[in-house]
Write a protein that holds these residues in place. Structure first.
Motif, PDB file in Angstrom:
ATOM      1  N   TYR A  27       0.916  -1.136  -0.140  1.00 27.68           N
ATOM      2  CA  TYR A  27      -0.155  -0.214   0.061  1.00 27.68           C
ATOM      3  C   TYR A  27       1.057   1.526  -0.194  1.00 27.68           C
ATOM      4  O   TYR A  27       1.465   1.745   1.111  1.00 27.68           O
ATOM      5  CB  TYR A  27      -0.744   0.067   0.860  1.00 27.68           C
ATOM      6  CG  TYR A  27      -1.411  -0.873   1.332  1.00 27.68           C
ATOM      7  CD1 TYR A  27      -3.311  -1.416   0.010  1.00 27.68           C
ATOM      8  CD2 TYR A  27      -1.477  -2.252   2.283  1.00 27.68           C
ATOM      9  CE1 TYR A  27      -3.567  -2.688   0.574  1.00 27.68           C
ATOM     10  CE2 TYR A  27      -2.312  -3.791   1.780  1.00 27.68           C
ATOM     11  CZ  TYR A  27      -3.444  -3.599   1.261  1.00 27.68           C
ATOM     12  OH  TYR A  27      -4.228  -4.888   1.095  1.00 27.68           O
ATOM     13  N   LEU A  28       0.965   1.967  -1.183  1.00 27.70           N
ATOM     14  CA  LEU A  28       1.627   3.203  -1.630  1.00 27.70           C
ATOM     15  C   LEU A  28       1.049   4.459  -0.571  1.00 27.70           C
ATOM     16  O   LEU A  28      -0.317   4.208  -0.599  1.00 27.70           O
ATOM     17  CB  LEU A  28       2.117   3.167  -2.050  1.00 27.70           C
ATOM     18  CG  LEU A  28       2.813   2.009  -3.808  1.00 27.70           C
ATOM     19  CD1 LEU A  28       2.373   2.489  -4.543  1.00 27.70           C
ATOM     20  CD2 LEU A  28       4.127   2.002  -2.369  1.00 27.70           C
ATOM     21  N   GLU A  29       1.551   5.159   0.129  1.00 24.92           N
ATOM     22  CA  GLU A  29       0.944   6.941   0.141  1.00 24.92           C
ATOM     23  C   GLU A  29       0.489   7.575  -0.912  1.00 24.92           C
ATOM     24  O   GLU A  29       1.343   7.571  -2.265  1.00 24.92           O
ATOM     25  CB  GLU A  29       1.578   7.989   0.842  1.00 24.92           C
ATOM     26  CG  GLU A  29       2.146   6.862   2.148  1.00 24.92           C
ATOM     27  CD  GLU A  29       3.173   7.715   3.248  1.00 24.92           C
ATOM     28  OE1 GLU A  29       2.764   8.849   2.988  1.00 24.92           O
ATOM     29  OE2 GLU A  29       3.876   7.521   4.393  1.00 24.92           O
ATOM     30  N   LYS A  30      -0.612   8.325  -0.697  1.00 23.34           N
ATOM     31  CA  LYS A  30      -1.139   8.957  -1.712  1.00 23.34           C
ATOM     32  C   LYS A  30      -0.121   9.621  -3.067  1.00 23.34           C
ATOM     33  O   LYS A  30      -0.012   9.182  -4.146  1.00 23.34           O
ATOM     34  CB  LYS A  30      -2.320   9.334  -1.782  1.00 23.34           C
ATOM     35  CG  LYS A  30      -3.014  10.600  -2.989  1.00 23.34           C
ATOM     36  CD  LYS A  30      -4.058  10.840  -2.627  1.00 23.34           C
ATOM     37  CE  LYS A  30      -4.734  12.093  -3.473  1.00 23.34           C
ATOM     38  NZ  LYS A  30      -4.035  11.563  -5.579  1.00 23.34           N
ATOM     39  N   ASP A  31       1.040  10.414  -2.542  1.00 22.53           N
ATOM     40  CA  ASP A  31       1.703  10.976  -3.398  1.00 22.53           C
ATOM     41  C   ASP A  31       2.487  10.328  -4.351  1.00 22.53           C
ATOM     42  O   ASP A  31       2.814   9.797  -5.432  1.00 22.53           O
ATOM     43  CB  ASP A  31       2.050  12.299  -2.578  1.00 22.53           C
ATOM     44  CG  ASP A  31       3.508  11.200  -1.474  1.00 22.53           C
ATOM     45  OD1 ASP A  31       3.330  10.474  -0.660  1.00 22.53           O
ATOM     46  OD2 ASP A  31       4.590  11.813  -0.626  1.00 22.53           O
ATOM     47  N   VAL A  32       3.218   8.888  -3.769  1.00 24.91           N
ATOM     48  CA  VAL A  32       3.963   8.122  -3.905  1.00 24.91           C
ATOM     49  C   VAL A  32       3.192   7.540  -5.258  1.00 24.91           C
ATOM     50  O   VAL A  32       3.721   7.269  -6.701  1.00 24.91           O
ATOM     51  CB  VAL A  32       4.666   6.689  -2.965  1.00 24.91           C
ATOM     52  CG1 VAL A  32       5.789   5.781  -3.867  1.00 24.91           C
ATOM     53  CG2 VAL A  32       5.376   7.246  -1.884  1.00 24.91           C
ATOM     54  N   ASP A  33       2.111   6.644  -4.766  1.00 29.30           N
ATOM     55  CA  ASP A  33       1.433   6.024  -6.250  1.00 29.30           C
ATOM     56  C   ASP A  33       1.476   7.198  -6.896  1.00 29.30           C
ATOM     57  O   ASP A  33       1.333   6.572  -7.913  1.00 29.30           O
ATOM     58  CB  ASP A  33       0.385   5.702  -4.733  1.00 29.30           C
ATOM     59  CG  ASP A  33      -1.200   4.995  -6.049  1.00 29.30           C
ATOM     60  OD1 ASP A  33      -0.288   4.116  -6.227  1.00 29.30           O
ATOM     61  OD2 ASP A  33      -2.165   5.321  -6.656  1.00 29.30           O
ATOM     62  N   ASP A  34       1.445   8.120  -6.517  1.00 30.61           N
ATOM     63  CA  ASP A  34       0.661   9.078  -7.788  1.00 30.61           C
ATOM     64  C   ASP A  34       1.904   9.331  -8.987  1.00 30.61           C
ATOM     65  O   ASP A  34       1.826   9.040 -10.250  1.00 30.61           O
ATOM     66  CB  ASP A  34       0.424  10.274  -7.061  1.00 30.61           C
ATOM     67  CG  ASP A  34      -0.960  10.743  -6.949  1.00 30.61           C
ATOM     68  OD1 ASP A  34      -1.873  10.050  -7.294  1.00 30.61           O
ATOM     69  OD2 ASP A  34      -1.664  11.774  -6.128  1.00 30.61           O
TER      70      ASP A  34
END
Length: 66
Positions: A27-34
């Motif tokens: 599960y990646l944090e939103k900024d990393v995922d984006d």
């Protein structure tokens, strides 16, 4: 939940698959995922493929330092 279960007609190993590969959910944090999704789109790759490449590169760097 029952107090007892009857497994007398059960078959040991019925669903066992020696070649099965367990995929660990990441599960990646939103900024990393984006960022990873954007980079994957730019490179025309799957996010998982890109993350694996980056992690392999980091592993190689760590192994060189050790």
């Amino acid at each position: 939940m029952k107090a007892e279960y009857d497994f007398s007609k059960g078959e040991r190993g019925k669903f066992y698959n020696a070649d099965a590969v367990f995929q660990i959910p990441i599960y990646l944090e939103k900024d990393v995922d984006d960022f990873m999704r954007h980079l994957a789109d730019v490179k025309g790759k799957d996010v998982g493929e890109l993350v694996n490449e980056l992690l392999r590169h980091n592993i190689q760097l760590i192994q060189r330092i050790q």
